[in-house]
Design a protein around this motif. Structure first.
Motif, short mmCIF file in Angstrom:
data_model
loop_
_atom_site.label_atom_id
_atom_site.label_comp_id
_atom_site.label_asym_id
_atom_site.label_seq_id
_atom_site.Cartn_x
_atom_site.Cartn_y
_atom_site.Cartn_z
N SER A 6 -6.73 -76.81 10.35
CA SER A 6 -6.00 -75.90 11.23
C SER A 6 -6.93 -74.99 12.02
N ARG A 7 -8.05 -74.62 11.44
CA ARG A 7 -9.02 -73.77 12.16
C ARG A 7 -9.59 -74.50 13.37
N ASN A 10 -6.91 -74.84 16.04
CA ASN A 10 -6.70 -73.58 16.74
C ASN A 10 -7.81 -73.33 17.77
N LYS A 11 -9.05 -73.64 17.43
CA LYS A 11 -10.15 -73.49 18.37
C LYS A 11 -9.98 -74.41 19.57
N SER A 13 -7.16 -75.50 20.73
CA SER A 13 -6.05 -74.95 21.51
C SER A 13 -6.52 -73.80 22.40
N ILE A 14 -7.36 -72.94 21.87
CA ILE A 14 -7.89 -71.81 22.64
C ILE A 14 -8.74 -72.32 23.79
N SER A 43 -4.18 -66.17 21.12
CA SER A 43 -4.17 -67.36 20.25
C SER A 43 -4.96 -67.17 18.97
N SER A 44 -5.91 -66.26 18.99
CA SER A 44 -6.67 -66.04 17.75
C SER A 44 -5.80 -65.36 16.70
N ARG A 45 -4.81 -64.59 17.13
CA ARG A 45 -3.90 -63.91 16.19
C ARG A 45 -2.59 -64.67 15.99
N PRO A 47 -1.43 -68.37 16.35
CA PRO A 47 -1.78 -69.77 16.64
C PRO A 47 -0.67 -70.50 17.38
N GLY A 48 -1.07 -71.22 18.43
CA GLY A 48 -0.12 -72.04 19.16
C GLY A 48 0.48 -71.39 20.38
#
Length: 64
Positions: A6-7, A10-11, A13-14, A43-45, A47-48
């Motif tokens: 997931s990390r 998320n990266k 996605s950012i 997005s860092s806080r 996600p998505g």
């Protein structure tokens, strides 16, 4: 083969939201660019949210 956790997702996605933001600025859409840039920061806080904003902007443009 590499596992995508997931990390990492998320990266990615950012990064994709930042790229969408840069492309929006380049195409002369400063409001969309700022919205996407803000979504990338959030997005860092949350996600998505960057992906959701990107998809929403594409739908709004298509429905116009």
């Amino acid at each position: 083969m590499t596992n995508v956790n997931s990390r990492t997702a998320n990266k990615l996605s950012i990064i994709s939201t930042l790229i969408d933001s840069a492309l929006a600025f380049r195409r002369g859409r400063p409001k969309s660019g700022l919205l996407l840039l803000g979504a990338a920061v959030l997005s860092s806080r949350i996600p998505g949210i960057g992906t959701a904003v990107s998809v929403l902007l594409r739908l709004v443009r298509r429905l116009r």
